[in-house]
Motif scaffolding. Structure first.
Motif, PDB file in Angstrom:
ATOM      1  N   PRO A  89       9.997  13.408  -2.308  1.00 26.09           N
ATOM      2  CA  PRO A  89      10.169  11.956  -2.176  1.00 26.09           C
ATOM      3  C   PRO A  89       9.935  11.203  -3.481  1.00 26.09           C
ATOM      4  N   VAL A 101      12.149   8.478  -0.509  1.00 25.10           N
ATOM      5  CA  VAL A 101      11.633   8.885   0.801  1.00 25.10           C
ATOM      6  C   VAL A 101      12.756   9.188   1.796  1.00 25.10           C
ATOM      7  N   ALA A 108      14.699  12.359   0.925  1.00 23.11           N
ATOM      8  CA  ALA A 108      13.803  13.511   1.052  1.00 23.11           C
ATOM      9  C   ALA A 108      13.635  13.889   2.523  1.00 23.11           C
ATOM     10  N   LYS A 109      13.447  12.892   3.372  1.00 23.14           N
ATOM     11  CA  LYS A 109      13.323  13.169   4.805  1.00 23.14           C
ATOM     12  C   LYS A 109      14.589  13.832   5.336  1.00 23.14           C
TER      13      LYS A 109
END
Length: 149
Positions: free
Chosen positions: A35, A40, A43-44
């Motif tokens: 992230p 974020v 990345a998720k």
């Protein structure tokens, strides 16, 4: 030997979440490092889907810096890395060392602490011969000759 049309990066490895999560310290740092590198949300998406990312996509999302066409010898990524290292070589080794330290440590902390780390790292270059050489070279309009001192 691989066909010349293949894209090469990171020594021809496709990036997966497993690859991203590995480092010398721990195999489980991907949820923290990824992230910080690509944001974020993305990345998720990559972690939750375990999607494989090719070189072009890895570059487009900011995960890697370069993608090169593979050559007949299969060492295109290695040759690009060498060319990049040659760009770094003329720079002052003391300054490079403290810049690397400031970047690496600064990314692990908040901005105010990171700026303090940068200041402390810069202070280490003040008394060096390389700093004086850089200033003289600039004044004399010539390339510097750093010695790492």
């Amino acid at each position: 030997m691989r066909p010349a049309s293949k894209k090469a990066f990171s020594y021809e490895k496709l990036l997966t979440v497993d690859t991203l999560c590995q480092n010398d310290e721990s195999i489980s740092s991907g949820t923290q490092r990824l992230p910080r590198t690509i944001g974020v949300s993305l990345a998720k998406e990559l972690i939750f889907s375990a999607r494989i990312v090719d070189g072009e996509e890895a570059k487009s999302i900011g995960l890697i810096s370069h993608v090169v066409e593979q050559n007949e010898a299969g060492d295109a990524a290695y040759k690009r890395a060498l060319a990049l290292a040659r760009e770094f070589l003329p720079q002052g080794p003391v300054a490079m060392r403290v810049a690397k330290l400031a970047i690496n440590q600064g990314m692990e902390v908040d901005l105010v602490t990171g700026l303090a780390i940068e200041e402390a790292c810069y202070a280490q270059t003040i008394p060096t011969k390389d700093r004086i050489e850089g200033l003289l070279a600039f004044k004399e309009k010539r390339p510097p000759r750093y010695k790492g001192e």
